[in-house]
Motif scaffolding. Structure first.
Motif, PDB file in Angstrom:
ATOM      1  N   MET A  78       2.902  -7.945  -8.746  1.00 56.48           N
ATOM      2  CA  MET A  78       2.299  -6.525  -8.392  1.00 56.48           C
ATOM      3  C   MET A  78       1.566  -6.587  -7.126  1.00 56.48           C
ATOM      4  SD  MET A  78       0.328  -4.128 -11.184  1.00 56.48           S
ATOM      5  CE  MET A  78       1.315  -4.497 -12.355  1.00 56.48           C
ATOM      6  N   PRO A  79       1.756  -5.439  -6.393  1.00 54.58           N
ATOM      7  CA  PRO A  79       0.876  -5.471  -5.261  1.00 54.58           C
ATOM      8  C   PRO A  79      -0.714  -5.166  -5.708  1.00 54.58           C
ATOM      9  CG  PRO A  79       2.710  -3.941  -4.928  1.00 54.58           C
ATOM     10  CD  PRO A  79       2.876  -4.468  -6.459  1.00 54.58           C
ATOM     11  N   GLU A  80      -1.480  -5.605  -4.724  1.00 53.44           N
ATOM     12  CA  GLU A  80      -2.816  -5.542  -4.979  1.00 53.44           C
ATOM     13  C   GLU A  80      -3.324  -4.370  -5.054  1.00 53.44           C
ATOM     14  OE1 GLU A  80      -7.066  -7.235  -3.140  1.00 53.44           O
ATOM     15  OE2 GLU A  80      -5.412  -7.960  -2.331  1.00 53.44           O
ATOM     16  N   VAL A  90      -1.867  -1.578  -6.102  1.00 52.59           N
ATOM     17  CA  VAL A  90      -1.574  -1.111  -7.483  1.00 52.59           C
ATOM     18  C   VAL A  90      -2.280  -1.467  -8.725  1.00 52.59           C
ATOM     19  CG1 VAL A  90       0.625  -0.759  -9.140  1.00 52.59           C
ATOM     20  CG2 VAL A  90       1.047  -0.752  -6.683  1.00 52.59           C
ATOM     21  N   ARG A  91      -2.434  -2.818  -8.406  1.00 54.22           N
ATOM     22  CA  ARG A  91      -3.388  -3.388  -9.384  1.00 54.22           C
ATOM     23  C   ARG A  91      -4.866  -2.552  -9.607  1.00 54.22           C
ATOM     24  NH1 ARG A  91      -4.032  -8.918  -8.192  1.00 54.22           N
ATOM     25  NH2 ARG A  91      -1.728  -8.751  -8.005  1.00 54.22           N
ATOM     26  N   LEU A  92      -5.315  -2.466  -8.313  1.00 60.30           N
ATOM     27  CA  LEU A  92      -6.421  -1.896  -8.295  1.00 60.30           C
ATOM     28  C   LEU A  92      -6.657  -0.380  -8.931  1.00 60.30           C
ATOM     29  CD1 LEU A  92      -9.575  -2.019  -6.913  1.00 60.30           C
ATOM     30  CD2 LEU A  92      -8.370  -1.082  -4.929  1.00 60.30           C
ATOM     31  N   TYR A  93      -5.450   0.251  -8.488  1.00 61.54           N
ATOM     32  CA  TYR A  93      -5.411   1.532  -9.033  1.00 61.54           C
ATOM     33  C   TYR A  93      -5.476   1.632 -10.678  1.00 61.54           C
ATOM     34  CZ  TYR A  93      -3.798   6.447  -9.418  1.00 61.54           C
ATOM     35  OH  TYR A  93      -3.613   7.783  -9.901  1.00 61.54           O
ATOM     36  N   ILE A  94      -4.400   0.773 -11.150  1.00 56.14           N
ATOM     37  CA  ILE A  94      -4.478   0.655 -12.683  1.00 56.14           C
ATOM     38  C   ILE A  94      -5.826   0.252 -13.374  1.00 56.14           C
ATOM     39  CG2 ILE A  94      -3.168  -0.688 -14.537  1.00 56.14           C
ATOM     40  CD1 ILE A  94      -0.826  -0.696 -12.784  1.00 56.14           C
ATOM     41  N   LYS A  95      -6.474  -0.751 -12.613  1.00 56.54           N
ATOM     42  CA  LYS A  95      -7.688  -1.109 -13.077  1.00 56.54           C
ATOM     43  C   LYS A  95      -8.754   0.060 -13.105  1.00 56.54           C
ATOM     44  CE  LYS A  95     -10.816  -3.544 -10.791  1.00 56.54           C
ATOM     45  NZ  LYS A  95     -11.476  -4.656  -9.981  1.00 56.54           N
ATOM     46  N   ASN A  96      -8.904   0.948 -12.071  1.00 55.24           N
ATOM     47  CA  ASN A  96      -9.484   2.130 -11.951  1.00 55.24           C
ATOM     48  C   ASN A  96      -9.161   3.230 -13.042  1.00 55.24           C
ATOM     49  OD1 ASN A  96     -11.699   1.495 -10.091  1.00 55.24           O
ATOM     50  ND2 ASN A  96      -9.844   1.222  -8.434  1.00 55.24           N
TER      51      ASN A  96
END
Length: 111
Positions: A1-3, A5-11
């Motif tokens: 998973m792109p970084e 997208v991972r940051l967005y899901i975490k937020n």
């Protein structure tokens, strides 16, 4: 998973947690009589779900914006606001301007 997208899901998850806490505090302190409105209405669960969803959107957006802005790289040193002296040839000299005023009677002023 792109970084990103991972940051967005975490937020989004953090925004959801903040939204649940915020709505919980709104109901706990009975702000604008929300607890009474939600608990006595037959469709109060829809109002509660909408409060959580829309606050999740707001808080997740703010969390993501802060995270993206913190990713900026500071490559240039701060250099704004240089206050160099203005050369004397560009400074205008102040000259008083006389404006003649004719005396008027009080009757003319009241019109």
């Amino acid at each position: 998973m792109p970084e990103l997208v991972r940051l967005y899901i975490k937020n989004i998850v953090m925004g959801f947690g903040l939204a649940v806490a915020f709505v919980g505090l709104l109901l706990w302190f009975n702000v604008a009589n929300l607890w009474h409105l939600i608990s006595t209405s037959d469709v109060g669960y829809i109002a509660l779900a909408l409060l959580v969803v829309f606050n999740t959107i707001v808080f997740a957006g703010v969390q993501f914006a802060i995270a993206v802005m913190r990713m900026a790289e500071d490559e240039t040193p701060p250099g704004g606001g240089k206050r160099d002296a203005i050369p004397a040839q560009h400074v205008a000299e102040m000259v008083p301007v006389r404006v003649p005023v004719e005396p008027q009677s009080r009757k003319q002023l009241r019109r």
